[in-house]
Design a protein around this motif. Structure first.
Motif, short mmCIF file in Angstrom:
data_model
loop_
_atom_site.label_atom_id
_atom_site.label_comp_id
_atom_site.label_asym_id
_atom_site.label_seq_id
_atom_site.Cartn_x
_atom_site.Cartn_y
_atom_site.Cartn_z
N GLU A 94 -4.81 13.34 9.81
CA GLU A 94 -3.50 13.06 10.41
C GLU A 94 -2.90 11.83 9.73
N ILE A 95 -1.67 11.98 9.24
CA ILE A 95 -0.96 10.91 8.54
C ILE A 95 0.36 10.65 9.25
N SER A 96 0.61 9.40 9.61
CA SER A 96 1.86 9.02 10.26
C SER A 96 2.81 8.38 9.25
N ALA B 6 -12.63 14.32 -0.73
CA ALA B 6 -13.80 13.54 -1.14
C ALA B 6 -14.31 13.92 -2.52
N THR B 7 -13.94 15.08 -3.06
CA THR B 7 -14.43 15.48 -4.38
C THR B 7 -13.91 14.55 -5.47
N SER B 8 -12.73 13.95 -5.28
CA SER B 8 -12.19 13.07 -6.32
C SER B 8 -11.82 11.69 -5.81
N THR C 9 -8.01 7.77 2.25
CA THR C 9 -7.36 7.41 3.51
C THR C 9 -7.48 5.91 3.77
N ASP C 10 -8.63 5.33 3.50
CA ASP C 10 -8.81 3.89 3.70
C ASP C 10 -7.85 3.09 2.83
N ASP C 11 -7.70 3.46 1.57
CA ASP C 11 -6.78 2.75 0.68
C ASP C 11 -5.34 2.90 1.17
N LEU C 12 -4.99 4.09 1.62
CA LEU C 12 -3.63 4.35 2.09
C LEU C 12 -3.31 3.47 3.30
N MET C 13 -4.21 3.42 4.25
CA MET C 13 -3.97 2.63 5.46
C MET C 13 -3.97 1.13 5.16
N ARG C 14 -4.77 0.69 4.19
CA ARG C 14 -4.81 -0.72 3.85
C ARG C 14 -3.50 -1.21 3.24
#
Length: 423
Positions: free
Chosen positions: A4-6, A407-409, A414-419
């Protein structure tokens, strides 16, 4: 897995994306045939590259993790017959390049993959390997290969494909005589650069040629960051107002930087800093800022091989450009992990975009305020990440089903995006 992306307001900060997948694959493979030990630092630890490493270990490659980000590799004197099938997972690079290495060795081996990889065309590498004298059964996975004494050929590839070219050249290292590959337009040249940097003599004059009987020297490499992974953040920064990102240690191989050509077409300001080389590969820091508005772009011809993997997220960018952006000559997208032309167009239409499809591409008219939607990534990592970026600029976010393939690449996507995101 459902991701889920906001929506967010902007992106700000510094990023070191995952290491380059193509270079990690090749570093492992070159180390397995080198004349001495090799050290690979910062390899991509995603599933695709792990598939390559595990296959090579079954064939006799010895390895020692010196730290979580540094591995020493010791090539076998002779490759051994694996105890079972070699599982390439979801990795087309593993299957196609490994086939070239196996074809020149007296081994009887079967390469298998997951359901997605088993649908992807392998006839394109099976044909030249058969011409060289290998026995290859199957035009899709599983591939049964009986290798042996090969002869060099002058192969004219019907498509510009680094995987085809690399497969034939790697087979040519163990063939009698000279092996040459000609393409309709230049494809990625990671293999050629690594061959040259590790002491293999190659010639490039309308074709890439090498004489059999050569071995790469042992080497050390720190794998630079992957521009295909960085592409998602480059597009997000271009679309979100006031965004400013610095992307570090980025591979700037000119056969991979087509996305920068598109950003220039769109009027996106960026700058390259601190240029250096890593085993023949140019590396830089890239700083990017959001423009006031985005001009439409065109992708076709020789530009396509330089950004083929970035087209899904560039289609998202097109929805925010002021006019019609056109992508042609990209029929290769229909035989990736999914039919990316149909998957992208279906998802963008669900978000309210105006999309026309062709057999070889798309036309997208913007700007469009994207709406909330639920998207099926269909197990395709680039589709999953592309629609995550679309969710950032939507009016209600997105839910992306079957997103575990990210996760294959890019395990930390998601962690980088949220940071980096500022709400």
């Amino acid at each position: 897995m459902t991701l889920e992306i906001s929506p967010v307001a902007t992106l700000q900060g510094d990023l070191r994306p995952p290491s380059d997948k193509s270079l990690t694959h090749r570093a492992y493979m070159f180390a397995s045939i080198a004349d001495g030990d090799s050290v690979v630092r910062m390899p991509l630890r995603g599933e695709d590259c792990e598939s390559t490493l595990h296959c090579l270990i079954q064939l006799g490659l010895r390895h020692e993790w010196m730290s979580p980000s540094e591995i020493r590799l010791v090539p076998p004197r002779e490759w051994q017959v694996p105890r079972g099938d070699l599982d390439c997972g979801n990795s087309g690079t593993t299957m196609r390049l490994m086939s070239g290495l196996l074809a020149s060795r007296p081994l009887d081996v079967t390469l298998v993959g997951d359901a997605s990889l088993s649908r992807r065309p392998m006839q394109r590498i099976a044909e030249p390997l058969r011409m060289m004298g290998a026995t290859v059964e199957g035009d899709t996975a599983p591939l049964h290969i009986v290798g042996g004494q090969l002869r060099g050929i002058d192969y004219v590839s019907p498509v510009a494909s680094a995987q085809i070219k690399s497969c034939v050249l790697l087979a040519g290292l163990g063939a009698e005589g000279v092996t040459s590959v000609r393409e309709p337009s230049p494809s990625r040249d990671h293999t050629e650069r690594m061959l040259r940097a590790t002491g293999v003599r190659i010639e490039q004059n309308g074709a890439v040629s090498l004489a059999g009987g050569q071995r790469p020297h042992g080497f050390e490499i720190t794998i630079p960051a992957d521009i295909s992974s960085a592409a998602f953040f480059l597009v997000a920064a271009a679309m979100l107002p006031q965004s400013s990102l610095a992307i570090h240690d980025l591979s700037m191989n000119p056969t991979r930087t087509g996305i920068l050509d598109v950003l220039r077409q769109c009027g996106v300001p960026y700058e390259l800093l601190g240029e250096r080389e890593e085993l023949g590969e140019p590396v830089s820091t890239l700083e990017i800022r959001a423009p006031k508005f985005l001009k439409p772009f065109e992708i076709s011809g020789s530009l396509v091989p330089r950004l083929i993997d970035e087209i899904p997220v560039l289609a998202v960018l097109a929805t925010q450009c002021e006019g019609t952006s056109v992508i042609r000559d990209a029929r290769e997208l229909r035989v990736k992990e999914t039919d990316r032309i149909e998957t992208v167009s279906t998802g963008l239409r669900a978000m309210g975009a105006e999309v026309e499809t062709f057999e070889d591409g798309l036309a997208i008219t913007g700007p469009t305020k994207l709406k909330a939607a639920q998207i099926d990534a269909a197990g395709d990592h680039r589709i999953g990440m592309a629609f995550a970026i679309a969710g950032l600029i939507s009016d209600g976010g997105v839910k992306i089903d079957n997103a575990e393939s990210i996760a294959t690449s890019y395990p930390g996507f998601t962690d980088d995006l949220m940071r980096l995101a500022i709400i």
